[in-house]
Design a protein around this motif. Structure first.
Motif: not given
Length: 252
Positions: A164, A161, A134, A169, A130, A106
């Protein structure tokens, strides 16, 4: 890759314990160690590598940041630690039985290329994690309460990119060359001392730390006041409970 220069001590005092929470999941994914070799890429201050070594893995910790490696050497002197990192690892093809990269992909500039590099040096299996959710949500609240206007965070080019999420992923890793990718999510609550959490910002760790270091004196004062207020609202028995979710992927 995101800059982590000189933040080893602040990271060890704060987020190192959070990031090491995936250790049981990664260990279970690889099965019995049996003395097999394991490379931990982006090993930070070595907590995960040391945890896996206790299971019988022959662990090599690979970390490009000197302040992190210094802590590995001091706190985990039996670990082999190597100066190196993505996107080009200083190892030959199939050099290790298994390879891990815990909360590393990440932060890199080319996730697919780096995923492929992890697979290149892995003989049997490779794993990576990841954040799906977060620590940034907490600091975004602090920033908003402090009324600090910041530019939009830098994003990778669309072709580099990925989404997420667990599914996003998995797709990215497959595109990066992983085979038989299995992804699951883990959600847990990190109970953290507000003083340790503040050290991460004051010490320059991750996005919140870089933001704080770029503020002027008045903005820093507002930021700290907003931090204290939010912690006071959330604290339970002296600790702040912060919920996080990680996507954990294993390829064969």
């Amino acid at each position: 890759m995101t800059e982590w220069g000189g933040v080893g001590a602040a990271y060890e005092a704060s987020y190192a314990s959070l990031c090491a929470e995936t250790g049981d999941d990664l260990s279970a994914a690889f099965g019995r160690a049996g003395g097999r070799s394991l490379l931990d890429v982006g090993a930070g201050t070595g907590r995960l590598a040391a945890r896996l070594a206790t299971d019988g893995w022959q662990v090599t910790a690979c970390e490009p940041e000197a302040s992190m490696r210094e802590i590995v050497a001091r706190e985990h002197p039996r670990l082999r630690v190597v100066d190196g990192g993505l996107p080009e690892l200083p190892f030959g093809d199939d050099a290790f039985d298994v390879v891990t990269a815990n909360f590393v992909l990440n932060h890199v500039d080319d996730p697919r290329r780096c995923a492929g590099e992890l697979a290149r040096v892995a003989r049997h299996a490779v794993a990576a994690t990841i954040w799906s959710r977060s620590p940034s949500w907490f600091w975004a609240d602090v920033r908003d309460r402090a009324v600090i206007d910041v530019p939009a965070p830098e994003q990778l080019p669309p072709e580099k990119d990925f989404v997420r999420t667990a599914d996003g992923f998995g797709v990215m890793l497959t595109e990066g060359g992983w085979a038989s990718v299995d992804v699951h999510e883990k959600t847990w609550t990190w109970w953290v001392d507000p003083a340790a959490l503040w050290l991460s910002a004051e010490g320059g760790v991750a996005g919140a730390g870089r933001l704080y270091r770029g503020l002027d004196a008045a903005e820093r004062h507002r930021f700290r006041a907003a931090f204290d207020t939010l912690c006071a609202e959330l604290v339970v028995d002296g600790l702040v409970p912060l919920e996080h979710t990680a996507a954990i992927a294993v390829g064969r």
